[in-house]
Design an enzyme around this catalytic site. Structure first.
Site, mmCIF file in Angstrom:
data_model
loop_
_atom_site.group_PDB
_atom_site.id
_atom_site.type_symbol
_atom_site.label_atom_id
_atom_site.label_comp_id
_atom_site.label_asym_id
_atom_site.label_seq_id
_atom_site.Cartn_x
_atom_site.Cartn_y
_atom_site.Cartn_z
ATOM 1 N N ARG A 69 0.835 -1.204 0.000
ATOM 2 C CA ARG A 69 0.000 0.000 0.000
ATOM 3 C C ARG A 69 0.867 1.250 0.000
ATOM 4 O O ARG A 69 0.541 2.252 -0.631
ATOM 5 C CB ARG A 69 -0.953 -0.024 1.202
ATOM 6 C CG ARG A 69 -2.005 1.076 1.144
ATOM 7 C CD ARG A 69 -3.056 0.906 2.213
ATOM 8 N NE ARG A 69 -2.493 1.044 3.547
ATOM 9 C CZ ARG A 69 -3.160 0.753 4.665
ATOM 10 N NH1 ARG A 69 -4.405 0.301 4.604
ATOM 11 N NH2 ARG A 69 -2.594 0.910 5.841
ATOM 12 N N LYS A 106 -2.942 6.668 1.316
ATOM 13 C CA LYS A 106 -2.739 7.072 2.708
ATOM 14 C C LYS A 106 -1.822 8.291 2.750
ATOM 15 O O LYS A 106 -0.613 8.161 2.929
ATOM 16 C CB LYS A 106 -2.161 5.901 3.505
ATOM 17 C CG LYS A 106 -2.599 5.914 4.957
ATOM 18 C CD LYS A 106 -2.318 4.602 5.637
ATOM 19 C CE LYS A 106 -2.679 4.651 7.093
ATOM 20 N NZ LYS A 106 -4.117 4.723 7.364
ATOM 21 N N GLU A 146 -16.399 6.717 5.063
ATOM 22 C CA GLU A 146 -15.433 6.439 6.113
ATOM 23 C C GLU A 146 -15.944 6.977 7.447
ATOM 24 O O GLU A 146 -16.787 7.871 7.495
ATOM 25 C CB GLU A 146 -14.093 7.119 5.804
ATOM 26 C CG GLU A 146 -13.393 6.564 4.588
ATOM 27 C CD GLU A 146 -12.181 5.695 4.926
ATOM 28 O OE1 GLU A 146 -12.016 5.264 6.076
ATOM 29 O OE2 GLU A 146 -11.400 5.451 4.002
HETATM 30 C C1 LIG Z 1 -5.162 3.936 7.636
HETATM 31 C C2 LIG Z 1 -6.590 4.199 7.358
HETATM 32 C C3 LIG Z 1 -7.580 3.243 7.624
HETATM 33 C C4 LIG Z 1 -7.300 1.935 8.296
HETATM 34 O O1 LIG Z 1 -6.437 1.122 7.582
HETATM 35 P P1 LIG Z 1 -5.711 -0.092 8.300
HETATM 36 O O2 LIG Z 1 -4.834 -0.660 7.243
HETATM 37 O O3 LIG Z 1 -6.747 -1.047 8.735
HETATM 38 O O4 LIG Z 1 -4.955 0.473 9.460
HETATM 39 C C5 LIG Z 1 -8.885 3.550 7.276
HETATM 40 N N1 LIG Z 1 -9.212 4.741 6.726
HETATM 41 C C6 LIG Z 1 -8.281 5.687 6.468
HETATM 42 C C7 LIG Z 1 -8.692 6.970 5.849
HETATM 43 C C8 LIG Z 1 -6.942 5.446 6.771
HETATM 44 O O5 LIG Z 1 -6.039 6.397 6.527
#
Ligand SMILES: *Cc1c(COP(=O)(O)O)cnc(C)c1O
Length: 334
Positions: free
Chosen positions: A77, A179, A215
Site C-alpha cells: 500500500r 494514505k 469512512e
Molecule cells: C489507515 C486508514 C484506515 C485503516 O487502515 P488499516 O490498514 O486497517 O490500518 C482507514 N481509513 C483511512 C482513511 C486510513 O487512513
C-alpha cells in the site's frame, strides 16, 4: 525495561530508521537515535503535501516473542501511495527489512503481553529540498518512527455515537484511496466539529451524492446486517483498510458468514444490527448511533458491543497477539 505506553501519545524510543533519496537513488538507510529531522523550509512536503505514510503494530506474544501483522500489505500500500504522490517507491523487501530492523532495535519498548499494548510503527515518506515552484521534489526521506501505545480505548469497549459530517475528506476521483497527509488535513476540521458537539468522531458520506457512508473519521465502516451478513462500503475514495480486509476474510472463512461490499445509504440503516469502525489503531470501535442532521439512528447493539463484531474482534486480536494460530500467512515472528 518495558516502558508503559501513554495512551496513543508518543514515547521516544531508542532508534528510528532513516533513508535519503538523492540523485535518483536511495542510500543504504540507517538506524539513529535522534528523532529530529532537519529539512529545507521549502520542502514539497511542507507546502504542497507531498508525503504519505503507513501505520502498523508489533505485538508481544505470550511466549515473549514479537510479531508483525500483514507487514507485506503495508509495504504494498505504501508503494501505491508513493506512486500516487509521484515519489520514488520503496521496494517491498526494503520496507519489510527496515520495519524489522527498527522493531528489533527497540525490542525493549514492545510492551508486555496481556494489556493489548503494542509498539506502533509509523513509516512515512516526505519530499524535501529547496522547491519554490510546484513540482515533485528531487530528494526524499523515508523514515520509520516507533512508539509504545496503549489500546485506543481503555476499558470495556462501549459503542460510541457518531455524527454525519457536511464536509468531505476526499474528492470523488481524488486521493481518498491513498494514505496521504492531505486527506487527514482535510478531515481535521470536520472531526473536531463532531467532537466539540460531543460525538466520538464523524462519518464522511460519498463526496459525489452525499447519500452513502464512506469512512468513519479515519477508519473504515463495517456493519453486521440483521440477517447476519458482514457489510462494508465500496468506493474509489475509501482507503483500503488492511484491518477491514482481514475482518472480511475472517467473516467468510471463520464465521462462515457472507460479505457484502456495496452501497450503505445513510437513510437506510434499519437492516444493520451492529456497526463499527475498523483500523489498525483501535481494531474495531463499535458504533451505537449515527446522527444525520436532526435524525438520530440508534443501532440494536448500542449499549454493549454486538455479538458478531465481538467475535471478529476476539479473532483478530487473538491472531495479532499470537494466541490464535495464524490462519492465512499474516504473521511474521521476529
Ligand atoms: C489507515 C486508514 C484506515 C485503516 O487502515 P488499516 O490498514 O486497517 O490500518 C482507514 N481509513 C483511512 C482513511 C486510513 O487512513
Amino acid at each position: 525495561m518495558n516502558t508503559k505506553p501513554k495512551g496513543f501519545s508518543y514515547v521516544k524510543t531508542n532508534f528510528n530508521y532513516i533513508s535519503y533519496y538523492k540523485d535518483g537513488k536511495w542510500d543504504e538507510g540507517t538506524l539513529r537515535e535522534d528523532d529530529k529531522i532537519t529539512i529545507s523550509g521549502l520542502s514539497t512536503s511542507l507546502h504542497y503535501g507531498q508525503e504519505c505514510f503507513e501505520g502498523l503494530k508489533a505485538y508481544r506474544r505470550k511466549d515473549g516473542k514479537v510479531q508483525l501483522f500483514r507487514v507485506e500489505d503495508n509495504a504494498k500500500r505504501f508503494q501505491m501511495s508513493c506512486e500516487h504522490m509521484v515519489m520514488p517507491a520503496i521496494p517491498i523487501d526494503v520496507f519489510i527489512d527496515a520495519v524489522k530492523k527498527v522493531v528489533k532495535a527497540n525490542e525493549s519498548f514492545v510492551p508486555a503481553y496481556g494489556n493489548k499494548d503494542t509498539l506502533y510503527i509509523r513509516p512515512f515518506m516526505i519530499g524535501i529540498g529547496d522547491n519554490l515552484g510546484l513540482k515533485p521534489a528531487s530528494e526524499y526521506i523515508f523514515s520509520i518512527i516507533v512508539s509504545p501505545v496503549g489500546p485506543y480505548f481503555s476499558g470495556p469497549v462501549k459503542p460510541v455515537d457518531m455524527l454525519v459530517s457536511e464536509y468531505d475528506r476526499a474528492a470523488p476521483n481524488g486521493t481518498g484511496h491513498v494514505k496521504v497527509g492531505g486527506n487527514y488535513a482535510a478531515s481535521l476540521y470536520a472531526r473536531l466539529s463532531a467532537k466539540k458537539s460531543g460525538y466520538a468522531d464523524c462519518i464522511f458520506l460519498d463526496p459525489r451524492t452525499h447519500t452513502k457512508i464512506e469512512e468513519v473519521g479515519v477508519a473504515n465502516f463495517i456493519g453486521i446486517t440483521k440477517d447476519g451478513k458482514y457489510i462494508t462500503p465500496k468506493s474509489p475514495s475509501i482507503l483500503d483498510s488492511i484491518t477491514n480486509r482481514s475482518l472480511k476474510w475472517l467473516a467468510i472463512n471463520e464465521l462462515k458468514i457472507d460479505v457484502i461490499e456495496g452501497d450503505i445509504y445513510i437513510d437506510q440503516l434499519n437492516d444493520i444490527a451492529e456497526a463499527g469502525a475498523c483500523g489498525t489503531a483501535a481494531v474495531i470501535t463499535p458504533i451505537g448511533s449515527i446522527t444525520n442532521g436532526n435524525v438520530k439512528h440508534v443501532f440494536p447493539a448500542s449499549e454493549v458491543i454486538g455479538e458478531t463484531i465481538k467475535k471478529l474482534y476476539d479473532l483478530m486480536t487473538g491472531i495479532q497477539f499470537g494466541d490464535i494460530e495464524d490462519p492465512n500467512h499474516w504473521v511474521t515472528i521476529l
